[in-house]
Design a protein around this motif. Structure first.
Motif, PDB file in Angstrom:
ATOM      1  N   ASP B  60       5.768  -2.774  -2.108  1.00  0.00           N
ATOM      2  CA  ASP B  60       6.844  -1.776  -2.231  1.00  0.00           C
ATOM      3  C   ASP B  60       6.291  -0.358  -2.374  1.00  0.00           C
ATOM      4  O   ASP B  60       6.790   0.444  -3.180  1.00  0.00           O
ATOM      5  CB  ASP B  60       7.751  -2.112  -3.420  1.00  0.00           C
ATOM      6  N   GLY B  61       5.245  -0.066  -1.629  1.00  0.00           N
ATOM      7  CA  GLY B  61       4.693   1.296  -1.614  1.00  0.00           C
ATOM      8  C   GLY B  61       3.719   1.606  -2.730  1.00  0.00           C
ATOM      9  O   GLY B  61       3.198   2.709  -2.792  1.00  0.00           O
ATOM     10  N   LYS B  62       3.495   0.655  -3.625  1.00  0.00           N
ATOM     11  CA  LYS B  62       2.534   0.877  -4.703  1.00  0.00           C
ATOM     12  C   LYS B  62       1.284   0.044  -4.463  1.00  0.00           C
ATOM     13  O   LYS B  62       1.369  -1.054  -3.883  1.00  0.00           O
ATOM     14  CB  LYS B  62       3.130   0.497  -6.058  1.00  0.00           C
ATOM     15  N   VAL B  63       0.167   0.553  -4.913  1.00  0.00           N
ATOM     16  CA  VAL B  63      -1.096  -0.179  -4.760  1.00  0.00           C
ATOM     17  C   VAL B  63      -1.190  -1.203  -5.882  1.00  0.00           C
ATOM     18  O   VAL B  63      -1.181  -0.844  -7.069  1.00  0.00           O
ATOM     19  CB  VAL B  63      -2.294   0.795  -4.820  1.00  0.00           C
ATOM     20  N   ILE B  64      -1.241  -2.476  -5.496  1.00  0.00           N
ATOM     21  CA  ILE B  64      -1.317  -3.502  -6.539  1.00  0.00           C
ATOM     22  C   ILE B  64      -2.721  -4.094  -6.645  1.00  0.00           C
ATOM     23  O   ILE B  64      -3.042  -4.760  -7.623  1.00  0.00           O
ATOM     24  CB  ILE B  64      -0.308  -4.645  -6.301  1.00  0.00           C
ATOM     25  N   TYR B  65      -3.549  -3.833  -5.612  1.00  0.00           N
ATOM     26  CA  TYR B  65      -4.892  -4.408  -5.670  1.00  0.00           C
ATOM     27  C   TYR B  65      -5.767  -3.695  -4.645  1.00  0.00           C
ATOM     28  O   TYR B  65      -5.282  -3.226  -3.622  1.00  0.00           O
ATOM     29  CB  TYR B  65      -4.828  -5.910  -5.343  1.00  0.00           C
ATOM     30  N   ALA B  66      -7.050  -3.618  -4.933  1.00  0.00           N
ATOM     31  CA  ALA B  66      -8.018  -3.110  -3.952  1.00  0.00           C
ATOM     32  C   ALA B  66      -9.313  -3.861  -4.155  1.00  0.00           C
ATOM     33  O   ALA B  66      -9.651  -4.243  -5.277  1.00  0.00           O
ATOM     34  CB  ALA B  66      -8.246  -1.603  -4.150  1.00  0.00           C
ATOM     35  N   SER B 131       2.472  -3.840 -12.242  1.00  0.00           N
ATOM     36  CA  SER B 131       3.526  -3.331 -11.377  1.00  0.00           C
ATOM     37  C   SER B 131       3.001  -2.412 -10.285  1.00  0.00           C
ATOM     38  O   SER B 131       3.739  -2.019  -9.408  1.00  0.00           O
ATOM     39  CB  SER B 131       4.577  -2.602 -12.211  1.00  0.00           C
ATOM     40  N   GLY B 132       1.734  -2.065 -10.310  1.00  0.00           N
ATOM     41  CA  GLY B 132       1.173  -1.269  -9.222  1.00  0.00           C
ATOM     42  C   GLY B 132       0.942   0.181  -9.603  1.00  0.00           C
ATOM     43  O   GLY B 132       1.510   0.690 -10.566  1.00  0.00           O
ATOM     44  N   ILE B 133       0.088   0.829  -8.826  1.00  0.00           N
ATOM     45  CA  ILE B 133      -0.274   2.223  -9.075  1.00  0.00           C
ATOM     46  C   ILE B 133       0.341   3.073  -7.972  1.00  0.00           C
ATOM     47  O   ILE B 133       0.230   2.739  -6.793  1.00  0.00           O
ATOM     48  CB  ILE B 133      -1.812   2.398  -9.056  1.00  0.00           C
ATOM     49  N   GLU B 134       0.973   4.167  -8.360  1.00  0.00           N
ATOM     50  CA  GLU B 134       1.508   5.096  -7.363  1.00  0.00           C
ATOM     51  C   GLU B 134       0.350   5.652  -6.530  1.00  0.00           C
ATOM     52  O   GLU B 134      -0.729   5.925  -7.073  1.00  0.00           O
ATOM     53  CB  GLU B 134       2.217   6.267  -8.057  1.00  0.00           C
ATOM     54  N   VAL B 135       0.599   5.844  -5.234  1.00  0.00           N
ATOM     55  CA  VAL B 135      -0.461   6.324  -4.344  1.00  0.00           C
ATOM     56  C   VAL B 135      -1.006   7.673  -4.817  1.00  0.00           C
ATOM     57  O   VAL B 135      -2.229   7.884  -4.857  1.00  0.00           O
ATOM     58  CB  VAL B 135       0.058   6.418  -2.890  1.00  0.00           C
ATOM     59  N   GLU B 136      -0.125   8.587  -5.211  1.00  0.00           N
ATOM     60  CA  GLU B 136      -0.589   9.911  -5.654  1.00  0.00           C
ATOM     61  C   GLU B 136      -1.461   9.806  -6.897  1.00  0.00           C
ATOM     62  O   GLU B 136      -2.448  10.534  -7.041  1.00  0.00           O
ATOM     63  CB  GLU B 136       0.591  10.851  -5.914  1.00  0.00           C
TER      64      GLU B 136
END
Lengths: 124, 260
Positions: B60-66, B131-136
């Motif tokens: 959903d537009g958030k980074v959940i893993y890398a 819940s994920g990290i915002e791209v910015e």
């Protein structure tokens, strides 16, 4: 936001009289983990980075001087008080709590006590 | 009539009107791709290849893993730490245990200037309650870390060979448990990156701790003159932002947001 409820963790600190800004900083990386800000003209990244730098410099002194572990640091500016406190001595990496208060409205002794209680409850 | 061959002439003409891909354009290109995926609320995986293989996963537009093949990922137990009943500090530490390796991997992909391929749907890793990290937010934190790494790079990089100083300056030095764990793992030919793999810690965190040990003269870096003291690293200098830049905050909440 990483954890939905993380935004609420600093609510008790935000209730301190004269509160301007509070944040939790990873002392090892300088990363801000959570923050609350009630005034727009304080640069949160710079303040948090400054807190991490101060803790880092003081940790260099710890081996050189007969000091027990660092508990907190207070920096007094003409209009603001900066209080930096280690959340727990046992954590690795350690987490710092930075609270910035309006000096005209804050009671330093009360603020220190509330911050200490917050840290105890936070870790319990 | 021009003596320039037709194909070369065509290239010269197109080069004069089309934007070129300058060598230093990578950060903005990669950041732009991430921003587009974030704005579109995308779910899937953006693979990277080249000088560093890896991927960034979106939900959903958030980074959940890398992930990157040059950084250790989160410990297997990291996601299970989100147990109910943890004290707030325990929850914060659990958040850190998950986000630190994600940011570390993304930093590596950006620093190695790995090429991103086509975004595609993929089975997402199980990240539990994260819940994920915002791209910015992620891009700002990567920028801050890159500035700090640049500050240290004259002496130490993730791949600089480090060694223990056989003649420490002081009889009494206080270091953290993490720094001690790093110090005792340094052997012949060690680098911060391979010690990070040994410890299962982020490469960035290992570099900053190794630098602190260099300042204390417990470690030496290849090429460093032992007698020369090092400047203490400065997070403040790395945090310097131009007006309008995003703050590197993992979980920001302002009074203005409260009123929304």
């Amino acid at each position: 936001m990483i954890l939905n409820e993380a935004e609420a963790v600093l609510d008790p600190v935000a209730d301190i009289e004269g509160f301007l800004l509070g944040c939790l900083v990873d002392a090892s990386t300088g990363m801000i983990l959570a923050s609350r800000k009630d005034q727009g003209d304080i640069s949160l990244p710079t303040a948090a980075a400054g807190a991490a730098d101060i803790a880092n410099v003081l940790s260099l002194l710890a081996g050189e001087l007969p000091m027990d572990g660092l508990e907190d640091v207070m920096v007094t500016f003409r209009s603001q008080l900066y209080i930096i406190r280690l959340m727990s001595e046992d954590l690795d990496p350690n987490i710092l709590l930075l609270v910035i208060l309006d000096r005209a409205r804050a009671n330093l002794a009360m603020a220190r006590r509330e911050i200490r209680n917050f840290c105890v409850n936070f870790a319990a | 009539m021009s003596q320039v061959p037709g194909l070369r002439r065509a290239r010269q003409l197109t080069a004069s009107v089309l934007p070129t891909r300058a060598a230093d354009a990578y950060p903005s290109l990669a950041a732009g791709r991430l921003r587009k995926l974030g704005t579109a609320g995308s779910t899937g995986m953006l693979p990277f290849s080249g000088s560093g293989d890896g991927a960034i996963y979106f939900r959903d537009g958030k980074v959940i893993y890398a992930e990157s093949d040059r950084t250790p990922g989160p410990a297997a137990s990291a996601y299970k730490a989100y147990a109910d009943g943890l004290p707030p500090l325990g929850r914060i530490m659990a958040v850190r245990a998950v986000t630190e390796p994600i940011i570390d991997a993304a930093l590596e992909l950006f620093t190695a200037q790995a090429r991103h391929a086509k975004f595609r749907s993929a089975r997402l890793p199980d990240v539990g309650l994260v819940s994920g990290i915002e791209v910015e937010t992620l891009l700002a934190e990567i920028g801050r870390r890159q500035r700090l790494m640049k500050q240290l790079s004259a002496v130490l990089t993730p791949d600089t060979v480090i060694s223990r100083n056989p003649h420490p300056r002081s009889d009494s030095v206080r270091i953290s448990a993490g720094q001690w764990a790093l110090l005792i793992r340094v052997t012949h030919g060690s680098t911060p990156r391979n010690v990070a793999w040994d410890l299962g810690r982020s490469v960035f965190c290992t570099v900053t701790d190794a630098y602190r040990l260099l300042v204390l003269r417990l470690l030496l870096a290849a090429g460093q003159v032992p007698e020369h003291g090092l400047a203490v690293m400065s997070f403040v200098r790395a945090a310097s932002l131009k007006k309008g830049d995003t703050m590197p905050v993992i979980n920001a909440r302002t009074a203005a947001e409260d009123t929304l």
